[in-house]
Structure formats: C-alpha cells, structure tokens
Design an enzyme around this catalytic site. Structure first.
Site, mmCIF file in Angstrom:
data_model
loop_
_atom_site.group_PDB
_atom_site.id
_atom_site.type_symbol
_atom_site.label_atom_id
_atom_site.label_comp_id
_atom_site.label_asym_id
_atom_site.label_seq_id
_atom_site.Cartn_x
_atom_site.Cartn_y
_atom_site.Cartn_z
ATOM 1 N N ARG A 9 11.716 -10.968 3.861
ATOM 2 C CA ARG A 9 12.139 -9.367 4.392
ATOM 3 C C ARG A 9 12.654 -9.257 5.327
ATOM 4 N NH1 ARG A 9 7.360 -5.085 2.314
ATOM 5 N NH2 ARG A 9 7.015 -6.719 0.812
ATOM 6 N N ARG A 53 -9.718 0.863 8.871
ATOM 7 C CA ARG A 53 -9.408 -0.012 9.341
ATOM 8 C C ARG A 53 -10.994 -0.985 9.777
ATOM 9 N NH1 ARG A 53 -3.302 0.685 9.069
ATOM 10 N NH2 ARG A 53 -2.212 -1.629 9.709
ATOM 11 N N LYS A 55 1.124 -1.241 0.099
ATOM 12 C CA LYS A 55 0.212 -0.274 -0.185
ATOM 13 C C LYS A 55 0.883 1.002 0.109
ATOM 14 C CE LYS A 55 -2.455 -1.029 3.450
ATOM 15 N NZ LYS A 55 -1.584 -2.397 4.032
HETATM 16 P P1 AMP Z 1 0.918 0.747 9.092
HETATM 17 O O1 AMP Z 1 1.975 0.963 9.061
HETATM 18 O O2 AMP Z 1 -0.899 0.987 8.298
HETATM 19 O O3 AMP Z 1 0.982 -1.104 9.384
HETATM 20 O O4 AMP Z 1 0.326 0.857 10.987
HETATM 21 C C1 AMP Z 1 0.874 0.123 12.201
HETATM 22 C C2 AMP Z 1 0.010 0.177 12.942
HETATM 23 O O5 AMP Z 1 -0.638 1.338 13.819
HETATM 24 C C3 AMP Z 1 -1.167 -0.971 13.402
HETATM 25 O O6 AMP Z 1 -0.583 -2.066 13.222
HETATM 26 C C4 AMP Z 1 -1.847 -0.415 14.156
HETATM 27 O O7 AMP Z 1 -1.228 -1.057 15.912
HETATM 28 C C5 AMP Z 1 -1.734 1.072 14.957
HETATM 29 N N1 AMP Z 1 -2.732 1.825 13.090
HETATM 30 C C6 AMP Z 1 -2.477 2.425 12.358
HETATM 31 N N2 AMP Z 1 -3.940 2.743 11.347
HETATM 32 C C7 AMP Z 1 -4.785 2.215 12.317
HETATM 33 C C8 AMP Z 1 -5.991 2.363 12.108
HETATM 34 N N3 AMP Z 1 -6.782 3.119 11.053
HETATM 35 N N4 AMP Z 1 -6.748 1.878 13.461
HETATM 36 C C9 AMP Z 1 -6.167 1.197 14.200
HETATM 37 N N5 AMP Z 1 -5.241 1.432 15.080
HETATM 38 C C10 AMP Z 1 -4.296 1.621 13.348
#
Ligand code: AMP
Length: 200
Positions: A127, A88, A13
């Site tokens: 990775r 999410r 993404k």
């Molecule tokens: P990401 O970098 O998108 O993989 O996000 C890393 C972590 O941030 C996730 O595993 C969640 O713990 C938290 N997080 C990011 N976006 C959200 C969201 N929209 N809702 C809830 N938790 C989030």
C-alpha cells in the site's frame, strides 16, 4: 454501544470504526488522529508527541488518557463510542475502566482484528509503495522501517490487552485478514451476541 477495536497497525481498525459509527450513531475516537491533529496545530502535546510518533513508539499514557477522558465526556458520546488505537497498554486499559466506572458505564465489546503479521507487513508495504507511486502524501510513520517498530511495539505493549479483556469476558476475535465486507459481517455477528454472556 461502547466498543474497542484492537489490532496492529494496518489491520483495518479505522475502516471498521467508521462503519460502526454510521451503523450505531456512536462517535469514533482515534487517539492517533487526535495526536496527529495536535502535532499539526503545534500544541504542547503535539510538540512532545511528534518525535515519538515518527519513531513508531508510544506516547506517555497520561497524554492519551487525558484526550480520551475529555472526548468521552462530550454530549455526542452519550450514545456510545468506538475507540481505535486506545488503549494500547495495560495501564491505559486500567484508566479506561476507572473512567467508565466513575460514570456507571461498561464496555460492551472489545473486538480483536486478528491478522497474520507477515501477510500484514506485505499488505502495508504494498500500500505504501502504491501511494508513493501515485504521489499521495504518506504519514511520517508509514515507512517500512518505522512500521516494523510499530508492529514490535504492538506485540510487546498492546497484545497483552487481548488476555486482559478475555479475562473480563468482553473479547470478540474476528479474522482481520478477510475482505472489508467479510470482516464487517463478522463484527456484526459478534456484536449480536452479548459478549459478557458468550465470550469463549
Ligand atoms: P495510530 O494512528 O493509531 O496508528 O497511531 C499513530 C501513533 O500515535 C502511534 O504509533 C503512537 O506513536 C501514537 N499513539 C496513538 N494512540 C496511542 C496510545 N493509545 N498510546 C500511546 N501512543 C499512541
């Protein structure tokens, strides 16, 4: 252009979001990045979020809804945005609809990066091992154990958004297992057809 990229961790993404930013002159908002910045800065949100992120769970909806609401109200988001990692959960999607409606705006497309979970896990674990071998810094939640939980969380709480957006006629699905260039080409093709008119 107002877009959402939907897909499990490691589906690509972020890579595609950055390309769309350059192509359409829109802004990218990754709630994960915003939360990690808050953790680094030691803000109240960061302190609350740290452990939740480290365990691969979701932070409370209102925490991320506030971040998104502020960001999309900024002048540079007027031309549009691409959301990476938000919404999410279904309540987050409902909140996003509310925010956009209040501004008289709508989403153009929600692009689902569809991936094979088993192949994805192998890809990410590979990775992680390569980064470790090179001595590069890893995210705290980039361990194989936490990754399993992040995928489970995606399946249980985020995958229902696929139907949510399909029912609203804005969903576009692309093959996230293809090469970066092929995924990019598929996304470009999908965005040429107005999603509202042509969604399956
Ligand atoms: P990401 O970098 O998108 O993989 O996000 C890393 C972590 O941030 C996730 O595993 C969640 O713990 C938290 N997080 C990011 N976006 C959200 C969201 N929209 N809702 C809830 N938790 C989030």
């Amino acid at each position: 252009m107002r877009l959402i990229l939907l897909g499990p961790p490691g589906a690509g993404k972020g890579t595609q979001a950055r390309r769309l930013v350059a192509k359409y002159g829109i802004v990218e908002l990754s709630t994960g990045e915003a939360l990690r910045a808050a953790v680094q800065a030691g803000t109240a949100i960061g302190r609350q979020a740290q452990e939740i992120i480290a365990g691969g769970n979701l932070v409370p909806d209102e925490m991320v809804v506030g971040i998104v609401e502020q960001r999309i109200a900024q002048p540079d988001a007027r031309k549009g945005f691409v959301l990476d990692g938000f919404p999410r959960t279904v309540p987050q999607a409902v909140e996003l609809d509310r925010m956009l409606q209040a501004k008289g705006l709508a989403l153009d497309s929600v692009i689902e990066l569809r991936v094979d979970e088993v192949a994805l896990l192998k890809r990410i674990e590979g990775r992680i091992a390569e980064m470790k071998a090179r001595g590069e810094p890893l995210r705290e939640d980039d361990s194989p154990q936490v990754l399993h939980n992040r995928l489970k969380t995606y399946r249980e709480q985020t995958a229902p958004l696929i139907d949510y957006y399909r029912q609203r006629g804005v969903l576009r699905t692309v093959n996230g297992m293809a090469s970066i260039a092929d995924v990019a080409a598929e996304i470009d093709g999908a965005l040429e057809v107005p999603a509202r008119a042509g969604s399956p």
